[in-house]
Design an enzyme around this catalytic site. Structure first.
Site, PDB file in Angstrom:
ATOM      1  CG  HIS A 105      27.425-106.092  48.043  1.00 43.63           C
ATOM      2  ND1 HIS A 105      28.120-107.843  47.963  1.00 43.63           N
ATOM      3  CD2 HIS A 105      28.504-105.734  47.574  1.00 43.63           C
ATOM      4  CE1 HIS A 105      29.412-107.134  47.648  1.00 43.63           C
ATOM      5  NE2 HIS A 105      29.740-105.746  47.509  1.00 43.63           N
ATOM      6  CD  GLU A 144       5.107-111.156  43.823  1.00 48.85           C
ATOM      7  OE1 GLU A 144       5.022-111.222  44.785  1.00 48.85           O
ATOM      8  OE2 GLU A 144       3.770-110.842  43.173  1.00 48.85           O
TER       9      GLU A 144
END
Ligand code: ARG
Length: 460
Positions: free
Chosen positions: A158, A292
């Site tokens: 998480h 990216e």
């Protein structure tokens, strides 16, 4: 200049100019020239064996095709875009070289089985190239893991700090993903290497072609069993796009992690200048554009997979022109995947890990809480009870703004009489990692074993 069509005979009127352009695929399928020539040579040999072509005719055709390939490669012959597609171009160029004999080559063949063959050959070559690029990236991961072997980082779930792990273990997780990727491409190749030649347009050729001979010549594993399926099957392209999509997903996840790690907030890695870019306005910036772009380009590969699935879903048997849409999807995917994996591999080789910062992160956030619970279990508690107790201890420490490992023995003993002085070494992240040396775990000896195994896997 639009050239003479391969199919002009039954037409009275000239094709609409815009349709000519709309219909033509030469702009992109010219990249299949080598496969088209290779497939044509195999077809020519079948025709010669069947005596449709004399040996002399066949060898003239084959010599001319081989010469054509050399000329295209040297730039002497340029693929003019006036032809409808690469198949038309190769046939025209052949006729220019050998005259009428060249017009015999298309006997017992259709562009439908021809293009299916070309695509299979292309997929096979691209798959092999990508497999070796993947291997190189796996090698880079192994080397990086070895170089940083003892470094411990927080493992996350998480995106919250969870348990200490070896950085090497984290990197080797990507090694495993890439291993499956390689398997997926290998698997794809098995189904791509089936010879469709002989299927002709859809019903099969009326000439008794020795298909097995052609398959053998092209290094294919077998011949297609059903001519209609063979010309309308693009499963092998879809599988290639799927394998590429999963691979890109893995590359994207790695990129995302490294982007996060390179932030001021994490500060786990320093990216080499050579692989970053700057801002036109903010002078201090150093941006991870490469990563990216890999993450971003993943989207377009998924798009190609979805596009082709959608193209195929409503097609009646057998060949339909819709299928021409497979080319740009495949070619762009190949280019994108090859570029992304090569770029990431280069970056991986240069990346610098900030071990100090990683260690600091491991020591903040009670990452050894599970170890403490395991300790209590070893002393006789049930796991549920141990979990509850350690939860309380975490709360106690957090309220005092300290770490679980900073509690005094006395404070700890106050929570359970199972706790003894030997608890201290259960609160050490290094020990926490070491303890997990079962097969597949993050323990030093387990990861060392895996590193050795990985090297062997890459050799085989
Ligand atoms: N350019 C076509 C394609 O890529 C080649 C096959 C054309 N066949 C036909 N019957 N029009 O699919």
């Amino acid at each position: 200049m639009v050239q003479k069509k391969l199919w002009g005979g039954r037409f009275r009127e000239k094709t609409d100019d815009l349709l000519d352009r709309f219909n033509s695929s030469i702009r992109f399928d010219k990249r299949l020239y080598a496969q088209d020539i290779q497939g044509s040579i195999a077809h020519c040999r079948m025709l010669a064996k069947e005596r449709v072509l004399s040996d002399r005719e066949a060898s003239r055709i084959i010599d001319a095709l081989e010469k054509m390939k050399r000329e295209i490669e040297s730039g002497e012959l340029s693929i003019d875009e006036g032809s409808e597609d690469i198949h038309t171009f190769v046939e025209r160029a052949l006729v220019e070289k050998v005259g009428e004999t060249g017009e015999k080559l298309h006997t017992g063949r259709s562009r439908n089985d021809q293009v299916s063959l070309d695509m299979r050959l292309y997929v096979r070559e691209a798959g092999e190239r990508i497999k070796s690029l993947i291997k190189e990236m796996q090698r880079a991961l192994i080397r990086t893991a070895e170089k940083n072997f003892g470094v411990i980082i927080p493992g996350y779930t998480h995106l919250q700090r969870a348990q200490p792990v070896l950085l090497a273990h984290h990197l080797l997780a990507y090694y495993e993903m890439l291993k499956r990727d390689r398997q997926r491409f290998s698997d794809n190749l098995k189904r791509a290497s089936i010879l469709p030649l002989g299927s002709a347009a859809l019903a099969g050729s009326s000439f008794k072609l020795d298909r097995k001979m052609a398959a053998k010549e092209l290094g294919f594993a077998g011949i297609s069993e059903n001519s209609m399926d063979a010309v309308s099957d693009r499963d092998f392209v879809l599988e290639f796009l799927f394998a590429s999509s999963v691979l890109m997903m893995h590359l994207s996840r790695l990129s995302e992690e490294v982007i996060l790690w390179s932030t001021r907030e994490f500060n786990f890695v320093t990216l080499p200048d050579a692989f970053c870019t700057g801002s036109s306005i903010m002078p201090q910036k150093k941006n991870p554009d490469l990563l990216e772009l890999v993450r971003g380009k993943t989207g377009r590969v998924y798009g190609h997979l979805m596009a082709l699935l959608t193209v195929m879903k409503g097609l009646p048997l057998a060949y339909n022109k819709d299928m021409q849409e497979d080319k740009e999807a495949l070619f762009d995917t190949v280019d994108t995947v090859e570029e992304c994996i090569a770029m990431l591999t280069r970056l991986l080789k240069e990346i610098v890990f900030n071990a100090h910062q990683m260690k600091k992160a491991v020591n903040e956030g009670h990452l050894v809480a599970t170890d403490l619970a395991d300790y209590l279990v070893r002393k006789g508690a049930t796991f549920r009870n141990a979990h509850e107790l350690v939860g309380k201890m975490v709360l106690f420490a957090a309220d005092r703004n300290i770490e679980l490992s900073e509690l005094s023995i006395e404070q700890m003993k106050g929570f359970s009489n199972l706790i003894e002085d030997d608890v201290k070494k259960w609160l050490d992240p290094v020990q926490s990692v070491k303890r997990r040396s079962l097969y597949g775990g993050t323990g030093h000896s387990a990861v060392k074993r895996k590193l050795k195994k990985a090297i062997r896997e890459l050799e085989s």
